[in-house]
Enzyme design. Sequence first.
Site, short mmCIF file in Angstrom:
data_model
loop_
_atom_site.label_atom_id
_atom_site.label_comp_id
_atom_site.label_asym_id
_atom_site.label_seq_id
_atom_site.Cartn_x
_atom_site.Cartn_y
_atom_site.Cartn_z
N HIS A 196 1.01 -1.77 -0.18
CA HIS A 196 -0.10 0.27 -0.04
C HIS A 196 0.52 1.01 -0.04
O HIS A 196 0.51 1.79 0.70
CB HIS A 196 -1.20 0.35 1.39
CG HIS A 196 -0.33 -0.87 2.43
ND1 HIS A 196 0.65 -0.14 2.56
CD2 HIS A 196 -0.63 -1.83 3.11
CE1 HIS A 196 0.42 -0.58 4.60
NE2 HIS A 196 -0.40 -1.54 4.56
N ASP A 267 -5.89 -4.80 0.49
CA ASP A 267 -5.83 -4.78 2.39
C ASP A 267 -6.87 -5.36 2.25
O ASP A 267 -7.74 -4.17 3.43
CB ASP A 267 -5.48 -3.51 2.07
CG ASP A 267 -4.75 -3.40 3.39
OD1 ASP A 267 -4.61 -3.97 4.42
OD2 ASP A 267 -4.07 -2.41 3.84
O1 DOR Z 1 -6.04 -0.34 7.28
C1 DOR Z 1 -5.17 -1.19 8.05
N1 DOR Z 1 -6.18 -2.42 8.97
N2 DOR Z 1 -4.26 -1.16 8.25
C2 DOR Z 1 -3.21 -2.07 8.64
O2 DOR Z 1 -2.45 -2.73 8.81
C3 DOR Z 1 -3.65 -3.82 8.64
C4 DOR Z 1 -4.68 -3.42 8.86
C5 DOR Z 1 -5.47 -5.03 9.80
O3 DOR Z 1 -5.41 -6.11 9.53
O4 DOR Z 1 -7.12 -4.66 9.82
ZN ZN Z 2 -3.01 -4.74 5.01
ZN ZN Z 3 -0.94 -2.54 5.69
#
Ligand code: DOR
Ligand code: ZN
Ligand code: ZN
Length: 399
Positions: A196, A267
């Site tokens: 990201h 993500d």
């Molecule tokens: O926004 C995020 N959510 N960034 C992360 O690095 C982890 C992820 C999560 O696992 O909720």
């Molecule tokens: Zn992630």
């Molecule tokens: Zn991340």
Amino acid sequence: MTLLIKNCRLVSSGKDIFRNILVKNGKIASITSKNLKADKEIDAKKNYVIPGIIDPHVHFREPGMTHKEDFFTGSVAAAAGGITTILDMPNTNPPTTTAELLKEKKHLARKSIVNYGLHFGAAIDNIKEIIKVRDKVASTKLFMNLSTGKMMIDDRIKLEQIFEVSKIVAVHAEKEKVAEAVAYSKKTGTPLYLCHISLKDEIDFLRKAKNRKIFAEATPHHLFLTESDFRKQKGFADMKPNLKSKKDQDALWKAIDEGIIDTIGTDHAPHTKEEKRKKEHPSGVPGCETALPLMLDAVNRGKISLTRVVRLMCVNPAKIFRIKNKGRLKEGYDADLTILDMNKKKKVQNKELFTKCKWSPFDGKILKGWPVITIVGGNVVFDETGFYDIKAKEVVFDG
Ligand code: DOR
Ligand code: ZN
Ligand code: ZN
């Protein structure tokens, strides 16, 4: 079992190519103009047929946070989004940081209807475990900033050791941590996958610093939302890295054109509506169901070519994470295929989503260009009538 997919429009730079794809025992047996006989037939109706989307970055929350998502619901969401393979992240509860926990998670993942591979978590003291599992995982995932799961490491000696022993390191690194991660990769010679990327500054740095062992990912939320969406949606558009300015977003699209960005990873990080409504909410948004439609809508608007979408979402993830026999339409490769209707217009609606969290930051958006049939290992797992609960397979990593 044989399956013939007829009238497939193939992605090509020149004029349109139409072929039939014969699938035998879950693999592509031939791509041909001939009308072969098969046990079953599907008519692609001259729609594009592309290699199934590989999402290199999802958080399916098992074990420990199955009120948000699990391998079954996450995989159905993926199939609905044209994704045929996912690579799951280790910040679960417990985190995937030992060979034993990896084995347990592989068992849990068997309920997935799309193919799966796992990233392994770096911890402050698990070098031996990394060595044990490194040939059987997508990467060693390292958090260099604080995020969901409290897996951050900031001891420079440990960080270098982690790079030293890993096949490839995938990092959550923001701002100046990007350069630090690149330095470890260059010092140790270990490939680096930067999750990201979201800032113009990071891109300007990478334009000079990238080499053939350094790869960068962009997410759909950074490509299609900005900080003004965060002001409107609050917790429901809050994630790490957070949404950036229009200037940063423009730089991200330019970086795609320049080849600085190698992949699109969703993500996919679901949290419940109740969790997100709170002032102190966890970071992350779901993305599996909307990633490909958003990109196809961008193709329809002339913002990107379908050839490049296939490179970012199929070819490159397979190559970078050395996933065997995937990412291309080629004889002998796995029959993971996604059929697209580039003219289909549909509104993203929370109530229609398959993710357990049942919301999307793209709710209400009308998109043109949707996956209509998702085929995993020669089985239709999703079409316009819904999903089919046919279990998929763990991916194999090449050497
Ligand atoms: O926004 C995020 N959510 N960034 C992360 O690095 C982890 C992820 C999560 O696992 O909720
Ligand atoms: Zn992630
Ligand atoms: Zn991340």
